[in-house]
Design an enzyme around this catalytic site. Structure first.
Site, PDB file in Angstrom:
ATOM      1  N   GLU A  44      -5.322  -8.715   0.305  1.00  0.00           N
ATOM      2  CA  GLU A  44      -6.093  -8.386   1.511  1.00  0.00           C
ATOM      3  C   GLU A  44      -7.544  -8.158   1.117  1.00  0.00           C
ATOM      4  O   GLU A  44      -7.827  -7.579   0.064  1.00  0.00           O
ATOM      5  CB  GLU A  44      -5.580  -7.121   2.208  1.00  0.00           C
ATOM      6  CG  GLU A  44      -4.273  -7.310   2.920  1.00  0.00           C
ATOM      7  CD  GLU A  44      -3.788  -6.065   3.657  1.00  0.00           C
ATOM      8  OE1 GLU A  44      -4.620  -5.287   4.153  1.00  0.00           O
ATOM      9  OE2 GLU A  44      -2.556  -5.887   3.724  1.00  0.00           O
ATOM     10  N   GLU A  58       0.802  -1.233   0.000  1.00  0.00           N
ATOM     11  CA  GLU A  58       0.000   0.000   0.000  1.00  0.00           C
ATOM     12  C   GLU A  58       0.831   1.279   0.000  1.00  0.00           C
ATOM     13  O   GLU A  58       0.634   2.162   0.850  1.00  0.00           O
ATOM     14  CB  GLU A  58      -0.994  -0.007   1.171  1.00  0.00           C
ATOM     15  CG  GLU A  58      -2.025  -1.105   1.035  1.00  0.00           C
ATOM     16  CD  GLU A  58      -3.245  -0.945   1.925  1.00  0.00           C
ATOM     17  OE1 GLU A  58      -3.284  -0.018   2.742  1.00  0.00           O
ATOM     18  OE2 GLU A  58      -4.180  -1.759   1.790  1.00  0.00           O
TER      19      GLU A  58
HETATM   20  C1  BG6 Z   1      -4.553  -2.343   4.962  1.00  0.00           C
HETATM   21  C2  BG6 Z   1      -3.200  -2.633   5.534  1.00  0.00           C
HETATM   22  O1  BG6 Z   1      -4.619  -0.955   4.732  1.00  0.00           O
HETATM   23  O2  BG6 Z   1      -5.676  -2.586   5.717  1.00  0.00           O
HETATM   24  C3  BG6 Z   1      -3.188  -3.506   6.758  1.00  0.00           C
HETATM   25  O3  BG6 Z   1      -2.354  -3.178   4.537  1.00  0.00           O
HETATM   26  C4  BG6 Z   1      -4.371  -3.130   7.631  1.00  0.00           C
HETATM   27  O4  BG6 Z   1      -1.965  -3.343   7.410  1.00  0.00           O
HETATM   28  C5  BG6 Z   1      -5.633  -3.423   6.861  1.00  0.00           C
HETATM   29  O5  BG6 Z   1      -4.383  -3.729   8.885  1.00  0.00           O
HETATM   30  C6  BG6 Z   1      -6.895  -3.160   7.645  1.00  0.00           C
HETATM   31  O6  BG6 Z   1      -6.885  -1.839   8.078  1.00  0.00           O
HETATM   32  P1  BG6 Z   1      -7.051  -1.433   9.598  1.00  0.00           P
HETATM   33  O7  BG6 Z   1      -6.830   0.031   9.603  1.00  0.00           O
HETATM   34  O8  BG6 Z   1      -8.419  -1.832   9.988  1.00  0.00           O
HETATM   35  O9  BG6 Z   1      -6.006  -2.176  10.357  1.00  0.00           O
END
Ligand code: BG6
Length: 472
Positions: free
Chosen positions: A371, A165
């Protein structure tokens, strides 16, 4: 398009799950690990920090055994740069190499594929003190770091991701705890940092290809479809603005070796274009710098409208998935068709299909989802039960749409939801859980860190066993 019959996921589909080092490992200062910007960053009051997290560093054998039981074909994790180079560059920390050697061996022992992110937000603090990504020396430090990774793990790791990201680090650095909150007027510097990260990434991909290692490498930005709030042409242009600035600026450089012209003109108008040194464009456009696939993270879509340009365009509370807005460019829009999660992120499975299709259409490369998932306040019930039906529903709907995208013609290599196991969120603590495995701790009470299979664990196991055909 409606179909009578859907295409199957590939037979070698990488059903996986993801984590990142600073969010899951803990052991923040053990075995020679150096400090990272995440260790030294700002933590919201009352929420868990990154010192112990899920203590995966000490539980990795148990965790990997559980991931095997879950049925994973692949496990995506990141390497902490500071375990390998505590100072970011210079002397290698053998203990750090040993940890990842053991972790990779453990994953391979169960026949799972390791998918390794080289850098997931946790820049070595020692480099930060020397200017971080503003300093061109960090490009060489990154190249030195990835060379050590390739030398040590390149024979066994077949899937590499460069920078997690990068677009979110640039656009939402404050929400992610990378840039001090309240820092203003730093865009010029941030886009210079962006240029340096793009160069570091190009060098990492080129080196990987030059070494002729037996695997593939790609970037891992956060990409999403951006909807115009209405069919008013002004809203459509606003959506296109934000798409170029948020999405294509990053991927066009990685794949085509050039700055996206809309994003570049936006930077020019604001006086934020980076200084480009002689030789930079040759590095960025090198034939070996082209990725073998595109990995991306997807949680939700964004909806935007035309800028009002009256000082009201910038909304508060933005993060990776919540749009901010910018005078003269776009503003946050409403999407009445979508529900929100408990944390205000839209839930849009069809947006997942459209995002897959958009990336496919633009770049014509295989895709890997690194993700996707739902953060919720899970409840541990008596008898070690976590009924996370909401997560099952979220994942089911997204997998259905992924299959439609495959039927549409997208070459999808795999799907790795966030997260394999509960871990600390970027800025919303431990209470915002994503895992298939519950970790028995609270924000500031470490309890016994027991691992507990959630309901989604059994469900995902069946999904994998049926290669994505049994989603019930
Ligand atoms: C992504 C990241 O932006 O989203 C992760 O690559 C992150 O590191 C995931 O944990 C979920 O976001 P958040 O802010 O709920 O942890």
């Amino acid at each position: 398009m409606h179909y009578k019959k859907l295409k199957e996921f590939r037979s070698d589909f990488l059903w996986g799950a993801s984590t990142s080092a600073y969010q899951v490992e803990g052991a923040w200062n053990e075995d020679g690990k150096g400090l990272s910007v995440m260790d030294m960053g700002h933590h919201p009051e009352g929420l868990a920090d990154f010192k112990v997290t899920s203590d995966h560093y000490h539980h990795y054998k148990e965790d990997i055994a559980l991931l095997h039981e879950l049925g994973l074909k692949a496990y995506r994790f990141s390497i902490a740069w500071t375990r390998i180079f505590p100072e970011g560059t210079g002397k290698v920390n053998e203990k750090g190499l040993e940890f990842y050697r053991n972790l990779i061996d453990e994953i391979l022992k169960y026949g799972m594929e390791p998918i390794v992110t080289q850098y997931h937000f946790d820049l070595p603090y020692a480099l930060h003190l020397k200017g971080g990504w503003s300093n061109r020396a960090t490009i060489d430090a990154y190249a030195e770091y990835v060379k050590v990774l390739y030398d040590n793990f390149g024979d066994r790791v077949k899937y590499w991701l460069t920078i997690n990201e990068q677009n979110m680090m640039i656009l939402h650095g404050a929400a992610l705890g990378i840039v001090a909150p309240g820092t203003e007027n730093i865009e010029k510097e941030i886009y210079q940092q962006n240029h340096h990260m793009l160069l570091a990434q190009a060098k990492a991909i080129t080196l990987y290809h030059e070494m002729k290692l037996p695997g593939k490498i790609g970037p891992a930005p956060n990409i999403t479809t951006i909807y115009p709030e209405t069919c008013n042409p002004d809203d459509v242009i606003a959506a296109m603005n934000w798409t170029s600035i948020r999405n294509w600026l990053y991927l066009d450089m990685c794949v085509f070796g050039r700055y996206n012209s809309i994003a570049w003109s936006y930077l020019e108008k604001r006086g934020w274009t980076p200084a480009i040194e002689e030789g930079d464009m040759a590095i960025l456009g090198h034939s070996l710098a082209k990725p073998d696939f595109i990995a991306f993270n997807y949680y939700s879509t964004a909806t935007v409208a035309a800028s009002r340009n009256d000082g009201s365009d910038k909304a508060a509370g933005a993060d990776q998935q919540i749009v901010s807005g910018e005078e003269g460019v776009y503003r946050q829009g409403e999407n009445p068709n979508l529900k929100l999660t408990s944390f205000g992120w839209t839930v849009d499975p069809q947006g997942f299909r459209s995002t897959l299709r958009e990336i496919n259409d633009r770049y014509n490369l295989p895709l890997l989802v690194t993700e996707n998932g739902l953060g919720e306040y899970d409840k541990l019930e008596e008898g070690d039960i976590v009924n996370d039906d909401y997560r099952i529903n979220y994942l089911r709907e997204h997998i259905e749409q992924a299959r439609l995208a495959v039927t549409d013609g997208v070459d999808l290599l795999g799907y790795c939801p966030w997260s394999a196991i509960d871990l600390v969120s970027t800025h919303q603590g431990f209470g915002k859980r994503y895992g298939f495995i519950y970790v028995n701790r609270e924000e500031n009470d470490l309890k016994d860190m027991r691992r507990i299979k959630k309901k989604s664990f059994g469900w995902y196991n069946k999904v994998i066993g049926s290669n994505g055909t049994d989603l019930e």
